[in-house]
Write a protein that holds these residues in place. Sequence first.
Motif, PDB file in Angstrom:
ATOM      1  N   THR A  45       0.834  -1.203   0.000  1.00  0.00           N
ATOM      2  CA  THR A  45       0.000   0.000   0.000  1.00  0.00           C
ATOM      3  C   THR A  45       0.871   1.255   0.000  1.00  0.00           C
ATOM      4  N   TRP A  48       2.199   1.778  -3.430  1.00  0.00           N
ATOM      5  CA  TRP A  48       1.195   2.337  -4.335  1.00  0.00           C
ATOM      6  C   TRP A  48       1.001   3.826  -4.070  1.00  0.00           C
ATOM      7  N   LEU A  49       0.932   4.216  -2.807  1.00  0.00           N
ATOM      8  CA  LEU A  49       0.757   5.626  -2.470  1.00  0.00           C
ATOM      9  C   LEU A  49       1.931   6.473  -2.970  1.00  0.00           C
ATOM     10  N   ASP A  51       3.870   5.733  -5.571  1.00  0.00           N
ATOM     11  CA  ASP A  51       3.991   5.660  -7.032  1.00  0.00           C
ATOM     12  C   ASP A  51       2.738   6.097  -7.784  1.00  0.00           C
ATOM     13  N   ARG A  52       1.626   6.325  -7.075  1.00  0.00           N
ATOM     14  CA  ARG A  52       0.348   6.489  -7.771  1.00  0.00           C
ATOM     15  C   ARG A  52       0.406   7.606  -8.779  1.00  0.00           C
ATOM     16  N   PRO A  53      -0.252   7.424  -9.869  1.00  0.00           N
ATOM     17  CA  PRO A  53      -1.252   6.387 -10.114  1.00  0.00           C
ATOM     18  C   PRO A  53      -0.672   5.095 -10.688  1.00  0.00           C
ATOM     19  N   GLU A  54       0.624   4.969 -10.749  1.00  0.00           N
ATOM     20  CA  GLU A  54       1.285   3.794 -11.327  1.00  0.00           C
ATOM     21  C   GLU A  54       1.237   2.618 -10.338  1.00  0.00           C
ATOM     22  N   PRO A  55       0.560   1.516 -10.667  1.00  0.00           N
ATOM     23  CA  PRO A  55       0.411   0.400  -9.737  1.00  0.00           C
ATOM     24  C   PRO A  55       1.463  -0.699  -9.882  1.00  0.00           C
TER      25      PRO A  55
END
Length: 103
Positions: A45, A48-49, A51-55
Amino acid sequence: MILATATFLAAGKDAAALTADDVLNNMSNDQGISYVNGVVEGLATARWLADRPEPSGMQCIYEWYYQTPIEPVWNSVVQWLERHPDQQVGILMQVLINRECGE
């Protein structure tokens, strides 16, 4: 609300992150697996936070950790924890994840 927050903060001053030894020797196998799963979920998580919006970083973590069959990954996690019994599990898992998925 204030009482709940004060209780939480008072309890937190004695809280400490669990070491590899704690997970390997003071928990049942199911408890240890659940704890490590929670650490991995938190790290995925956080990735993701960051790198977002890259998952793709989060997906790499999930694909590595939850691969089938799971035994090779879990065995490598246990070996890593055994090598570093005094270290915090979160830090150790972050190192493994960085090896597999980069930073």
